[in-house]
Design an enzyme around this catalytic site. Sequence first.
Site, PDB file in Angstrom:
ATOM      1  N   TYR A   1       0.809  -1.219   0.000  1.00  0.00           N
ATOM      2  CA  TYR A   1       0.000   0.000   0.000  1.00  0.00           C
ATOM      3  C   TYR A   1       0.848   1.279   0.000  1.00  0.00           C
ATOM      4  CZ  TYR A   1      -4.314  -2.646   0.768  1.00  0.00           C
ATOM      5  OH  TYR A   1      -5.390  -3.489   0.632  1.00  0.00           O
TER       6      TYR A   1
ATOM      7  N   LYS B   1       4.707 -14.803   3.260  1.00  0.00           N
ATOM      8  CA  LYS B   1       5.025 -15.531   2.019  1.00  0.00           C
ATOM      9  C   LYS B   1       6.541 -15.520   1.858  1.00  0.00           C
ATOM     10  CE  LYS B   1       3.688 -17.515  -1.872  1.00  0.00           C
ATOM     11  NZ  LYS B   1       2.982 -18.817  -1.926  1.00  0.00           N
TER      12      LYS B   1
ATOM     13  N   ASP C   1      -0.992 -18.549   1.433  1.00  0.00           N
ATOM     14  CA  ASP C   1      -1.907 -19.404   0.661  1.00  0.00           C
ATOM     15  C   ASP C   1      -2.462 -20.532   1.545  1.00  0.00           C
ATOM     16  OD1 ASP C   1       0.710 -20.316   0.737  1.00  0.00           O
ATOM     17  OD2 ASP C   1       0.803 -20.989  -1.342  1.00  0.00           O
TER      18      ASP C   1
ATOM     19  N   ASP D   1      -5.895  -7.667   4.201  1.00  0.00           N
ATOM     20  CA  ASP D   1      -7.075  -7.180   3.486  1.00  0.00           C
ATOM     21  C   ASP D   1      -7.845  -8.368   2.901  1.00  0.00           C
ATOM     22  OD1 ASP D   1      -8.821  -5.364   2.144  1.00  0.00           O
ATOM     23  OD2 ASP D   1      -7.683  -5.708   0.308  1.00  0.00           O
TER      24      ASP D   1
ATOM     25  N   ASP E   1     -11.623 -10.348   4.336  1.00  0.00           N
ATOM     26  CA  ASP E   1     -12.857 -10.539   3.561  1.00  0.00           C
ATOM     27  C   ASP E   1     -13.212 -12.023   3.503  1.00  0.00           C
ATOM     28  OD1 ASP E   1     -13.136  -7.791   2.880  1.00  0.00           O
ATOM     29  OD2 ASP E   1     -13.861  -8.327   0.867  1.00  0.00           O
TER      30      ASP E   1
END
Length: 331
Positions: free
Chosen positions: A123, A169, A201, A225, A229
Amino acid sequence: MKRAVIIEGDGIGPEVIASAVQVLEAVSPGLEMVEGCMGLQCHTRTGSYLPQSTIDLLNDSDAALFGAITSPADRADYRSPLLSLRKSMDLYANIRPVKRLHPSVGLVDLDVVIVRENTEGMYTGEEREVPGGIVTERKVTEYACRRIVDKAIELCRADGGKKVTCVHKSNVLRRSDGLFREVFLDRMKGSGLEASELLVDAAAAALVSQPRKLDFLVTLNLYGDILSDEAAALAGGLGFAPSVNLGEKFALFEPTHGSAPDIAGMDLANPTAAILSAAMMLRYLGSGNAADRVEKAVPAALEQGIRTRDAGGSLGTREFTRRYLEVLSSC
Ligand code: NAD
Ligand code: IPM
Ligand code: MN
């Protein structure tokens, strides 16, 4: 007297915030609420996505409750004022508790807290043209990693938790996510908590297949983020997921969901995420009892079949709010 800035925003923002404000009025009559504006409608009205008058109000208040804003689809130079605020007010921790609130909603029995780094990672807003494409700058600093890991440890301890899971990751992003992982392992030493880790993942899969193994997750900005969700959808839907953007001196509370243009203005939105964000704000402002009442009334209302369409019911936002307030009055 505590003062909160109320920012409705766009789309379903005004609808869900109207509900949350009624709830705040019912349980916390002493709270002063002042209106600020931000987002697309605000831009149409004032020429600015985030006017200085709103920034002044925020700087002059104890906390803020915000609905959601719509990003214009066609402007390459646009930067979300929400991201600007997270950065400029140093709201470095995005805390997103996700819990299935009733067995009849959602798909998975989740009860996790996602602690998301909120100021850097993907970001940065730094994108530049190179021959044949675009390069995006992704930033991971030791300072930000330490702060977010320490916040996750603090929250886990306060909640009586035993384990923090670092989601990264580092098998691919060996230096940047590797740094996050190293800082995590270092800060967890001597914390008295179990340090666990998952590649992002695998974490996305574990939310579905091993939900009870997860409790406190600490992660970088974009992973947080996306996972928030996903977790919200698994636990009952975006309409139930509250959050806070927390800094050392200020906190901005908001539902995890966006402005939902597909249902905006139709009296269909589930205001629970906004109501639960308001409850989190009340607790932050020192009104723990009022916050407890607001939270308790949510499963109680679900139990009585008081539901919007996304939760399998047929009530509109306004009628849901009226019925929820009745339940709240006896909690
Ligand atoms: P969204 O979260 O707005 O909607 C995703 C889906 O969930 C839609 O089908 C929507 O109808 C449903 N939904 C969301 N909240 C709901 C609620 N309270 N009750 C019932 N259903 C609900 O995500 P999107 O469609 O990808 O984004 C729409 C706009 O919102 C975009 O402009 C995006 O940039 C913006 N956005 C803003 C924020 C924010 O301001 N905090 C967060 C996410 C997205
Ligand atoms: C969120 C939103 C924001 C984000 C967008 C609107 C900039 O999706 O708060 O989850 O990506 O952080
Ligand atoms: Mn999001």
